[in-house]
Scaffold this motif. Structure first.
Motif, PDB file in Angstrom:
ATOM      1  N   THR A   1      -8.165  17.754   7.352  1.00  0.00           N
ATOM      2  CA  THR A   1      -8.459  18.984   6.616  1.00  0.00           C
ATOM      3  C   THR A   1      -9.200  18.631   5.334  1.00  0.00           C
ATOM      4  N   GLY A   2     -10.298  19.327   5.065  1.00  0.00           N
ATOM      5  CA  GLY A   2     -11.065  19.113   3.839  1.00  0.00           C
ATOM      6  C   GLY A   2     -10.930  20.291   2.910  1.00  0.00           C
ATOM      7  N   ILE A   3     -10.660  20.009   1.634  1.00  0.00           N
ATOM      8  CA  ILE A   3     -10.532  21.044   0.608  1.00  0.00           C
ATOM      9  C   ILE A   3     -11.649  20.825  -0.401  1.00  0.00           C
ATOM     10  N   PHE A   4     -12.485  21.853  -0.607  1.00  0.00           N
ATOM     11  CA  PHE A   4     -13.745  21.676  -1.324  1.00  0.00           C
ATOM     12  C   PHE A   4     -13.895  22.660  -2.472  1.00  0.00           C
ATOM     13  N   ASN A   5     -14.507  22.179  -3.571  1.00  0.00           N
ATOM     14  CA  ASN A   5     -14.962  23.055  -4.644  1.00  0.00           C
ATOM     15  C   ASN A   5     -16.185  23.807  -4.105  1.00  0.00           C
TER      16      ASN A   5
ATOM     17  N   ASP B   1     -17.857  26.129  -5.339  1.00  0.00           N
ATOM     18  CA  ASP B   1     -18.847  26.531  -6.337  1.00  0.00           C
ATOM     19  C   ASP B   1     -19.872  25.437  -6.614  1.00  0.00           C
ATOM     20  N   SER B   2     -19.620  24.227  -6.132  1.00  0.00           N
ATOM     21  CA  SER B   2     -20.522  23.110  -6.425  1.00  0.00           C
ATOM     22  C   SER B   2     -21.901  23.334  -5.812  1.00  0.00           C
ATOM     23  N   GLU B   3     -22.932  23.057  -6.577  1.00  0.00           N
ATOM     24  CA  GLU B   3     -24.293  23.182  -6.053  1.00  0.00           C
ATOM     25  C   GLU B   3     -24.578  22.137  -4.976  1.00  0.00           C
ATOM     26  N   HIS B   4     -23.718  21.141  -4.876  1.00  0.00           N
ATOM     27  CA  HIS B   4     -23.928  20.065  -3.901  1.00  0.00           C
ATOM     28  C   HIS B   4     -23.022  20.194  -2.680  1.00  0.00           C
ATOM     29  N   ILE B   5     -22.414  21.345  -2.496  1.00  0.00           N
ATOM     30  CA  ILE B   5     -21.435  21.506  -1.421  1.00  0.00           C
ATOM     31  C   ILE B   5     -22.040  21.236  -0.050  1.00  0.00           C
ATOM     32  N   GLU B   6     -23.267  21.665   0.191  1.00  0.00           N
ATOM     33  CA  GLU B   6     -23.872  21.455   1.509  1.00  0.00           C
ATOM     34  C   GLU B   6     -24.105  19.971   1.778  1.00  0.00           C
ATOM     35  N   GLY B   7     -24.512  19.238   0.754  1.00  0.00           N
ATOM     36  CA  GLY B   7     -24.697  17.796   0.920  1.00  0.00           C
ATOM     37  C   GLY B   7     -23.399  17.082   1.209  1.00  0.00           C
ATOM     38  N   ILE B   8     -22.317  17.529   0.568  1.00  0.00           N
ATOM     39  CA  ILE B   8     -20.999  16.920   0.798  1.00  0.00           C
ATOM     40  C   ILE B   8     -20.481  17.274   2.189  1.00  0.00           C
ATOM     41  N   LEU B   9     -20.779  18.479   2.659  1.00  0.00           N
ATOM     42  CA  LEU B   9     -20.307  18.918   3.978  1.00  0.00           C
ATOM     43  C   LEU B   9     -21.111  18.310   5.129  1.00  0.00           C
ATOM     44  N   LYS B  10     -22.255  17.734   4.840  1.00  0.00           N
ATOM     45  CA  LYS B  10     -23.122  17.209   5.891  1.00  0.00           C
ATOM     46  C   LYS B  10     -22.387  16.160   6.730  1.00  0.00           C
ATOM     47  N   GLY B  11     -22.312  16.411   8.018  1.00  0.00           N
ATOM     48  CA  GLY B  11     -21.668  15.467   8.938  1.00  0.00           C
ATOM     49  C   GLY B  11     -20.157  15.562   8.964  1.00  0.00           C
ATOM     50  N   HIS B  12     -19.569  16.541   8.289  1.00  0.00           N
ATOM     51  CA  HIS B  12     -18.107  16.606   8.219  1.00  0.00           C
ATOM     52  C   HIS B  12     -17.499  16.875   9.606  1.00  0.00           C
TER      53      HIS B  12
ATOM     54  N   LYS C   1     -12.157  26.210   0.996  1.00  0.00           N
ATOM     55  CA  LYS C   1     -12.920  26.188  -0.252  1.00  0.00           C
ATOM     56  C   LYS C   1     -12.175  26.939  -1.352  1.00  0.00           C
ATOM     57  N   TYR C   2     -12.373  26.483  -2.589  1.00  0.00           N
ATOM     58  CA  TYR C   2     -11.778  27.136  -3.745  1.00  0.00           C
ATOM     59  C   TYR C   2     -12.823  27.251  -4.848  1.00  0.00           C
ATOM     60  N   GLY C   3     -12.595  28.141  -5.815  1.00  0.00           N
ATOM     61  CA  GLY C   3     -13.515  28.288  -6.941  1.00  0.00           C
ATOM     62  C   GLY C   3     -13.518  29.702  -7.472  1.00  0.00           C
ATOM     63  N   TYR C   4     -14.554  30.038  -8.228  1.00  0.00           N
ATOM     64  CA  TYR C   4     -14.702  31.383  -8.786  1.00  0.00           C
ATOM     65  C   TYR C   4     -15.456  32.304  -7.823  1.00  0.00           C
ATOM     66  N   GLY C   5     -16.302  31.720  -6.975  1.00  0.00           N
ATOM     67  CA  GLY C   5     -17.141  32.503  -6.075  1.00  0.00           C
ATOM     68  C   GLY C   5     -16.335  33.301  -5.064  1.00  0.00           C
ATOM     69  N   LYS C   6     -16.813  34.509  -4.736  1.00  0.00           N
ATOM     70  CA  LYS C   6     -16.067  35.422  -3.870  1.00  0.00           C
ATOM     71  C   LYS C   6     -16.017  34.977  -2.406  1.00  0.00           C
ATOM     72  N   ASP C   7     -16.837  34.000  -2.024  1.00  0.00           N
ATOM     73  CA  ASP C   7     -16.813  33.545  -0.630  1.00  0.00           C
ATOM     74  C   ASP C   7     -15.849  32.372  -0.438  1.00  0.00           C
TER      75      ASP C   7
ATOM     76  N   GLY D   1      -8.475  15.588   2.766  1.00  0.00           N
ATOM     77  CA  GLY D   1      -9.513  15.056   1.888  1.00  0.00           C
ATOM     78  C   GLY D   1      -9.944  16.146   0.921  1.00  0.00           C
ATOM     79  N   VAL D   2     -10.255  15.770  -0.325  1.00  0.00           N
ATOM     80  CA  VAL D   2     -10.567  16.757  -1.352  1.00  0.00           C
ATOM     81  C   VAL D   2     -11.848  16.377  -2.094  1.00  0.00           C
ATOM     82  N   PHE D   3     -12.708  17.379  -2.328  1.00  0.00           N
ATOM     83  CA  PHE D   3     -13.920  17.196  -3.132  1.00  0.00           C
ATOM     84  C   PHE D   3     -13.812  18.064  -4.374  1.00  0.00           C
ATOM     85  N   THR D   4     -13.897  17.443  -5.567  1.00  0.00           N
ATOM     86  CA  THR D   4     -13.761  18.187  -6.821  1.00  0.00           C
ATOM     87  C   THR D   4     -15.110  18.665  -7.358  1.00  0.00           C
ATOM     88  N   ASN D   5     -16.064  17.761  -7.546  1.00  0.00           N
ATOM     89  CA  ASN D   5     -17.376  18.101  -8.101  1.00  0.00           C
ATOM     90  C   ASN D   5     -18.280  16.882  -8.012  1.00  0.00           C
TER      91      ASN D   5
END
Length: 490
Positions: A230-234, A236-247, A253-259, A196-200
């Protein structure tokens, strides 16, 4: 097929009748009922299929799936469930022999990026010898067959039917767009996605017949990650925690952020001989440089998503690089070769948010001029016209206002509404009502270094006027103008 086999993985109550019976077909469309059919009663927003029960029994239905109390008829089996849409998904999976279990399934959800990413993934997997089907906004692809789409994600019965056709065609995997509506309405229930993939996520699809508010929209998107391995997530999204809720899935994770697990660094915008693209380096759990022939920093996110997915298939780095450099998506920042002196592209941007994102992306390439040609659809909210006009006038150097799908309105009435927005900013503008003539104006008046974007139609190959869809493909219109006026185009 035995009725009891159709219900194998479904939670249900035997409301009336017998389970030990043969059935012929499964349908939720009363017009398709035949002898010994199973009919699923969907409680829709416009019609309630429970009202059709007498009709479908008369046509020969011998089993009916309900979610409301009804008056039983002798000789007919009634199966009661909590949600008939969910029941349709589970019974459809059983009816077609659980085809998702014979494919690697990839579901992509998010406000933007789904379409482009699905084509990127298909391109890479196909090039690596992993035969891949596609289900999305533009079309479904089963082997060599291309089927125009009606919805971003079809009804669950059609999803399972397409899966079954892919299995029959010898495909190995499927990548599909998964809309929030599809998750809310159980169109992809009845199986577990491998990936499963989350873009933004941005405010969209909120209204009376869609999601009641942004929280509901986000919740529906998050449901995919309770239904995949398996979940693949953006990340960097400000909504990442809301999307991950209950996963319930493993998280990448992918993006520009170092984590993030896959990190984009050293991004370069490429502008060579009328072609636009992007090049960047991936660090973190990978170490590779990729180049994409689709412009904009959002292409970094889309391609990072594709890389993350394809690494789950152990695709070789050279295959990924080659496929990304050559990917093309119809109507999504689609570059059309016309001249090496200027750039022409077609894009589906048909609201203010999409147009602003597109034009902002293109301005970063510092064109000689940014030229935006667009119109707006008839019989739609006038606010969209004002907003798109203002956005184009603010961001483009020249706005060419033309016709889109006027439907039952007069094209000039729509154009005049757009001009109200255009005049709120200070960009230059012209009006050319005929779309082919508007394209001709853009090409014959192009200057060196221009980026010309034809917005709004994208992959569509028609123009709707007074209830009739007339064939009109912007690629063909460009070719006709070049043939007719080639000497006037540098």
């Amino acid at each position: 097929m035995k009725l009891v086999d159709l219900l194998d993985r479904l939670d249900y109550e035997l409301y009336a009748g017998e389970l030990d019976r043969e059935i012929s077909t499964l349908t939720y469309d009363s017009r398709k009922v035949e002898k010994d059919s199973v009919f699923v009663c969907i409680s829709g927003t416009v019609r309630d299929a429970h009202d059709f029960i007498p009709d479908v029994i008369e046509k020969g239905a011998t089993a009916i799936i309900i979610e409301k109390d009804v008056e039983p008829v002798d000789g007919v089996t009634y199966i009661k469930v909590k949600n008939s849409r969910e029941a349709l998904a589970y019974t459809s999976a059983a009816y077609f022999g659980h085809p998702a279990e014979k494919l690697k399934t990839i579901g992509i959800t998010g406000t933007k990026g789904k379409t482009t990413t699905t084509y990127m993934v298909k391109s890479i997997l196909d090039s690596a010898g992993i035969k891949t089907g596609l289900i999305g906004t533009i079309e479904s692809i089963v082997g060599e067959e291309r089927i125009p789409a009606v919805n971003t994600t079809p009804e669950s019965y059609r999803v399972q039917e397409l899966f079954a056709q892919m299995v029959e065609a010898g495909l190995d995997a499927v990548v599909m767009e998964v809309s929030s509506q599809a998750l809310m309405l159980h169109r992809v229930s009845g199986f577990i996605f491998d990936i499963g993939v989350f873009t933004n996520l941005e405010p969209d699809h909120i209204g009376d017949n869609e999601h009641k508010d942004f929280e509901d929209y986000m919740h529906c998107k998050s449901l995919l990650f309770q239904q995949c391995k398996t979940g693949i997530f953006n990340g960097d999204s400000e909504h990442i925690e809301g999307i991950l809720k209950g996963h319930t899935c493993d998280v990448i994770k992918y993006g520009y952020g170092k984590d993030n697990d896959l990190i984009a660094e050293n991004v370069e915008l490429l502008n060579e001989h009328g072609a636009l693209g992007v090049r960047y380096h991936i660090t973190g759990k990978e170490d590779m440089t990729v180049e994409v022939n689709v412009p904009g920093t959002f292409s970094v996110y889309n391609s990072l998503t594709a890389v993350a997915i394809c690494k789950q298939f152990n695709v070789a780095e050279d295959k990924i690089k080659a496929a990304l450099k050559d990917v093309h998506v119809k109507g999504r920042i689609e570059l059309v070769p016309v001249s090496k002196k200027f750039t022409v592209m077609i894009d589906y941007a048909h609201n203010a948010m999409a147009l602003e994102s597109l034009l902002t992306t293109l301005k970063a390439y510092e064109p000689g001029r940014l030229v935006c040609m667009f119109g707006c659809g008839g019989n739609r909210a006038k606010s969209r016209r004002y907003e798109m006009g203002e956005v184009s006038s603010k961001l483009a150097d020249l706005t060419v206002v033309t016709s889109d799908n006027p439907r039952n309105e007069e094209p000039m009435d729509i154009i005049n509404d757009i001009l109200i927005g255009v005049k709120k900013a200070d960009g230059e503008y012209v009006t050319v009502p005929d779309r082919k003539e508007a394209i001709r104006y853009c090409l014959t008046n192009a200057k060196e270094g221009d980026i010309i974007v034809l917005a709004g139609k994208g992959h569509e190959d028609y123009q709707e006027i007074k209830g009739v869809k007339h064939h009109m493909d912007e690629r063909e219109l460009i070719a006709e103008v070049i043939k007719e006026d080639g000497n006037d185009i540098i």
